[in-house]
Enzyme design. Structure first.
Site, PDB file in Angstrom:
ATOM      1  N   CYS A  50       0.810  -1.205   0.000  1.00  0.00           N
ATOM      2  CA  CYS A  50       0.000   0.000   0.000  1.00  0.00           C
ATOM      3  C   CYS A  50       0.852   1.268   0.000  1.00  0.00           C
ATOM      4  O   CYS A  50       0.539   2.240  -0.678  1.00  0.00           O
ATOM      5  CB  CYS A  50      -0.965   0.006   1.158  1.00  0.00           C
ATOM      6  SG  CYS A  50      -0.174  -0.024   2.760  1.00  0.00           S
TER       7      CYS A  50
ATOM      8  N   HIS B 291      -2.405   0.768   6.989  1.00  0.00           N
ATOM      9  CA  HIS B 291      -2.674   1.028   5.585  1.00  0.00           C
ATOM     10  C   HIS B 291      -2.283   2.472   5.271  1.00  0.00           C
ATOM     11  O   HIS B 291      -2.213   3.312   6.166  1.00  0.00           O
ATOM     12  CB  HIS B 291      -4.169   0.808   5.308  1.00  0.00           C
ATOM     13  CG  HIS B 291      -4.515   0.835   3.850  1.00  0.00           C
ATOM     14  ND1 HIS B 291      -3.945  -0.006   2.930  1.00  0.00           N
ATOM     15  CD2 HIS B 291      -5.383   1.618   3.144  1.00  0.00           C
ATOM     16  CE1 HIS B 291      -4.449   0.248   1.727  1.00  0.00           C
ATOM     17  NE2 HIS B 291      -5.324   1.244   1.841  1.00  0.00           N
TER      18      HIS B 291
ATOM     19  N   ASP C 192      -8.048   5.587  -2.914  1.00  0.00           N
ATOM     20  CA  ASP C 192      -7.175   4.506  -2.462  1.00  0.00           C
ATOM     21  C   ASP C 192      -6.662   3.723  -3.659  1.00  0.00           C
ATOM     22  O   ASP C 192      -7.367   2.872  -4.202  1.00  0.00           O
ATOM     23  CB  ASP C 192      -7.933   3.574  -1.516  1.00  0.00           C
ATOM     24  CG  ASP C 192      -6.981   2.599  -0.829  1.00  0.00           C
ATOM     25  OD1 ASP C 192      -5.792   2.578  -1.210  1.00  0.00           O
ATOM     26  OD2 ASP C 192      -7.420   1.873   0.077  1.00  0.00           O
TER      27      ASP C 192
END
Lengths: 647, 303
Positions: A404, A448, A464
């Site tokens: 991520c 994250h 995202d």
């Protein structure tokens, strides 16, 4: 000085063992040399008890005491406070052993043992520590029982009695715990457990800093939703915001502007409570985007919730968040900083994003996402190492594998090149629902990073890029989105279902403990009292509850003690009367001994209560005649004599 | 209920100084029709006690010093051919006494020991097919040196069981010893003793003892004690039914001496060490464990 050899050896060794057990959790926290210093008198005393040698003289004890105090002072630079004070106490208990010669000394030592057991809560306030302290109390009480007897025998029965005594005291303890006025703040601040020293999201983001966390399955925080919880893919727990990029690492901005942008909430409102595990920072993790903060917390200009002081203790916070929002009034400096990039580097990425500059901002974002989606990017916990100055280029055009933080960082880079103000947001995504206690567990492994872009008219909005690359990460959690070859905590993998289930159940126990025992403070107490109809601690109703509670417990004890012997209540009326007589004498301190005949008991009671000697002896004679003789009227005489007895 | 043995006790205590409990126990053993084993070091007054007991109850007394070459015939008697009548005539041995002091019984070989123990059990001796009843009352006081002394044949458990009680006299306390050293010779004192009761009174007393009331709860207690000996980890085996009968008989006698018409738990406790002590054998050492009896009394609840 009395001779210590009059103290039975096996009991002395049992006492030493008990004290060592009580001291053990303290010693485990201390440097090795201090452990040895404390254990020295213990071992010495054990040797003396074993071999029957003489105890050390007054001079030796004095020198030893001075040396120990000096050593504690050298180590901690103080004799008070948690570490210094506790160590001093431990040393003094150990030293007291070296002058223990009488049963009275032994009792003092046992009482000191209780005190040390109480201070164990300074080490930890976990559920396990409570269990340990309770066990220590049973052992110490057993010691008190054992030393009450003159002989040298060891009787497990005494520990059973100690346990029973403790269990009997439990209702009173619970009542006092619930009703006794709580302190608004602890008397002293509890230092954090050392284990929690360096976990959690770091204050910079570079490749690898988040994927390292995926191996850490410790709990970051737990969440109670009031009302329906949102979908898992909406659970973005907002943490630090990274705005400055130096070509390798994303950093937080050092100087925050004074003005905080205005949040105009839209969409659903979510109410929830977060129980945050101890950490070193003041960061709170609220659901994107918090609209109402708990007392003592504030929202920074980067919309991160922070507390006024580092959160070294487990704490609970009530939040309100909006699922959708508009943001106004962002100052221009912030926006221009959200476009800043280092000079040079990553030419291919720059070239790619330059091409989108003519499109409207929203379309630029969409273009970038489509590009990520269509170029075969993979999500992995073990990406190939990125080297050299052009890390973004390497990821986007060569390795195409990342985690991520790789995608969030690269996407922000692209957006900034394309002229859209963007920044990286760190935090947690998702969590695990615990049906056993109806709450969510968010672990460090759920860490994250995602991206926020500034869109004119809507303000900061969440994007995202990981969701595009690995949609399962967002909707299904970490375990479903990584490859089998990736290292992941065993318990996060879903094929260990029964184990995970067990762990959820246990987590619920811990959570209830934290919420209702550790977290039971003035506020919670007042909330609970309100439910009982009590307005404050000075109201009459409060006193009534307190007194009533005690009366209730007392009544229960009385009933139980009447009811318990009834199961083995003798059928013989004389035996029943005699038992009642012994109970009355027990209240005056004359305890029957095991195997003591009625006449001997009466003789002892008569000696202890000379004022009633004749009456007691007469009652005993009536009883003996009624139970062991064949005088038919002795039972009636016994009853009559008992009635006239006024103790 | 008054009894006629108070002067007997008082007189015995004048001779045996500072041993009221043991004297009472010995008398109690006599009243319960049991036999008594005295075990202690030489010279603490075992023989004196036996002598005094016989003299003060007015019983015919015989003493046999047991040695390693003592034969059963030396004890029981022997049939000798008489030329005048042309027949064998039985010459009564020392066992035909009302009080027999078997001194140092563990010095004699097992053959002789068992001859005596048989006589104790059967109340008669049989020689050449003819049975000769022993006199009434018949009371054996055996003394025994501690078994670790050299040249002894320890009595097996089955024979120890024949003795109702086993007592230890022990050293006298300081005051009693001083009084003894300063006073007359014990031997002379015993010689001067006048009987306070006679055999008839003794038999009557024994019959009264048999009638002392024993209640159900007391039997419960006796059985509880028996159970405790049988389930005790450190003991090889528990009390036999014969031992329990003996225990009750001794407790009756103790209650009678106390002037009561019923037995109370304290009576049982008083005689229990004497009755049970030599019947309890320690598993670890194989020796008798008199202390175990005291410990049992402290741990068994009275129902």
């Amino acid at each position: 000085m009395a001779d210590h050899r009059s103290l039975p050896r096996n009991k002395m060794l049992a006492l030493l063992g008990t004290l060592a057990l009580v001291l053990a959790p303290h010693l485990a926290q201390m440097p090795v040399w201090l452990i040895l210093v404390t254990l020295l008198p213990l071992g010495w005393r054990a040797h003396i008890a074993w071999s029957g040698q003489r105890l050390p003289g007054r001079a030796i004890r004095l020198v030893l005491a001075c040396a120990m105090v000096a050593m504690v002072f050298l180590q901690f630079r103080t004799l008070i406070g948690r570490d210094g004070g506790v160590m001093l106490l431990a040393c003094l208990v150990a030293l007291k052993l070296l002058e223990t010669t009488t049963r009275r000394d032994v009792r003092i030592l046992t009482l000191l043992g209780y005190f040390v057991a109480g201070t164990l809560f300074l080490v930890s306030q976990s559920f396990w520590m409570l269990a340990y302290v309770l066990m220590a109390c049973v052992l110490l009480t057993g010691q008190l029982f054992a030393w009450q007897r003159e002989d040298t025998r060891f009787e497990p029965e005494e520990y059973r009695r100690a346990l029973r005594l403790l269990l009997e005291g439990l209702p009173v303890a619970l009542l006092l715990f619930v009703l006794y006025p709580r302190l608004a703040a602890p008397l002293w601040s509890m230092p954090a457990d050392r284990a929690q020293a360096s976990t959690g999201i770091s204050d910079t983001m570079s490749p690898g800093s988040f994927s390292d966390l995926t191996l850490d399955d410790s709990v970051a925080f737990r969440v109670d939703f009031r009302g329906l919880a949102p979908q898992r893919d909406q659970l973005y727990w907002r943490g630090p915001v990274f705005e400055r990029f130096d070509g390798h690492t994303w950093l937080q901005r050092e100087f925050a502007p004074a003005s905080t942008p205005t949040i105009v909430p839209r969409g659903r409102t979510l109410d929830y409570t977060i129980t945050l595990e101890p950490q070193q920072r003041a960061w709170l993790f609220a659901l994107d985007l918090p609209t109402q903060l708990p007392q003592g917390a504030r929202l920074t200009s980067r919309l991160q919730a922070v507390y006024r002081q580092p959160l070294v203790n487990r704490a609970r916070f009530d939040f309100q968040s909006a699922t959708d929002w508009r943001i106004d009034n962002q100052d221009d400096t912030s926006l221009s900083q959200a476009l800043a990039l280092p000079q040079g580097g990553n030419p291919r990425a720059r070239a790619l994003a330059q091409g989108w500059r003519d499109l409207p901002p929203q379309v630029r974002v969409a273009r970038a996402l489509v590009w990520l989606q269509s170029n075969g990017f993979a999500y992995t916990l073990a990406p190939p190492l990125l080297e050299g100055p052009d890390e973004v280029d390497q990821l986007l055009f060569r390795t195409r594998e990342g985690f991520c933080e790789h995608y969030a960082g690269s996407f922000t880079f692209l957006m900034r090149v394309a002229g859209v103000p963007a920044r990286v947001v760190g935090g947690y995504l998702g969590g695990e629902y615990n049906a056993a206690g109806d709450y969510w567990i968010v672990r460090q492994a759920d860490a994250h990073a995602w991206v926020e872009v500034w869109l004119e008219g809507r303000g900061w909005q969440r994007v995202d890029p990981t969701a595009v690359v690995a949609p399962m990460r967002v909707s299904g959690g970490l375990a479903r989105s990584v490859r089998d070859s990736d290292r992941l905590p065993m318990l996060l993998r879903e094929n260990a279902a029964w184990l995970a289930n067990l762990r959820l159940k246990w987590d619920n126990v811990i959570y209830v403990w934290d919420r209702w025992v550790i977290g039971y403070d003035t506020q919670r107490q007042l909330q609970l009292l309100k439910k009982l109809g009590v307005d404050g601690l000075d109201s009459a109703l409060y006193v009534a509850w307190l007194v009533g509670g005690f009366a209730l417990i007392l009544a229960a004890y009385t009933l139980a003690s009447r009811w318990m012997p009834r199961s083995e209540r003798p059928r013989d009326p004389a035996a029943r009367l005699w038992r009642a007589f012994m109970r009355r004498l027990a209240q005056r301190g004359v305890m029957p001994r095991l195997g003591e005949g009625p006449r001997d008991f009466a003789a002892r009671a008569a000696a202890l209560l000379p004022g009633h000697a004749d009456a007691i002896r007469q009652i005993a004679n009536h009883y003996l005649a009624a139970r062991y003789g064949d005088a038919p009227d002795a039972a009636q005489q016994l009853a009559k004599a008992l009635k006239t007895l006024r103790l | 209920m008054a009894h006629s043995f108070s002067p007997t006790l008082a007189q015995l205590n004048r001779v045996i100084l500072g041993k009221e409990d043991q004297v009472r126990m010995a008398l109690c053993c006599l009243l319960a029709r049991g036999h008594l084993l005295l075990e202690d070091l030489p010279g603490v007054g075992k023989t004196t006690l036996a002598h005094a007991l016989a003299a003060t109850v007015g019983l015919r007394f015989q003493r046999v010093q047991f040695t390693s070459d003592l034969l059963p015939a030396d004890l029981i008697g022997v049939s000798i051919y008489e030329r005048d009548t042309g027949r064998f005539r039985f010459h009564h041995g020392p066992v035909f006494a009302q009080v027999l002091l078997a001194d140092e019984i563990n010095r004699a070989p097992p053959k002789t020991q068992s001859a005596l123990l048989e006589a104790m059990e059967e109340q008669q001796v049989t020689v050449d097919g003819t049975s000769y009843p022993l006199p009434e009352p018949f009371f054996v006081i055996a003394t025994q040196n501690p078994q670790h002394q050299i040249g002894t044949f320890p009595l097996p458990e089955s024979q120890l069981d024949r003795f109702l009680m086993r007592l230890e006299l022990g050293y006298p306390d300081g005051a009693a010893e001083r009084a003894m050293l300063a006073g007359e010779s014990r031997r002379e004192l015993v010689a001067q003793l006048q009987p306070t009761v006679g055999p008839t009174e003794l038999t009557a007393a024994q019959q009264q003892v048999d009638k002392i009331h024993v209640s159900g709860p007391l039997l419960d207690y006796v059985q509880a004690l028996a159970r405790a000996t049988r389930s005790h980890d450190a003991l090889s085996y528990g009390l036999s039914p014969r031992a329990l009968l003996g225990l009750i008989a001794a407790a009756r006698a103790w209650a009678w001496l106390d002037g009561r018409d019923h037995v109370i738990p304290e009576d049982v406790q008083a005689v229990f060490p004497g009755v049970a002590g030599h019947r309890l054998v320690q598993r670890a050492s194989g020796r008798v464990a008199p202390d175990a009896a005291l410990e049992l009394l402290r741990t068994v609840a009275i129902p």
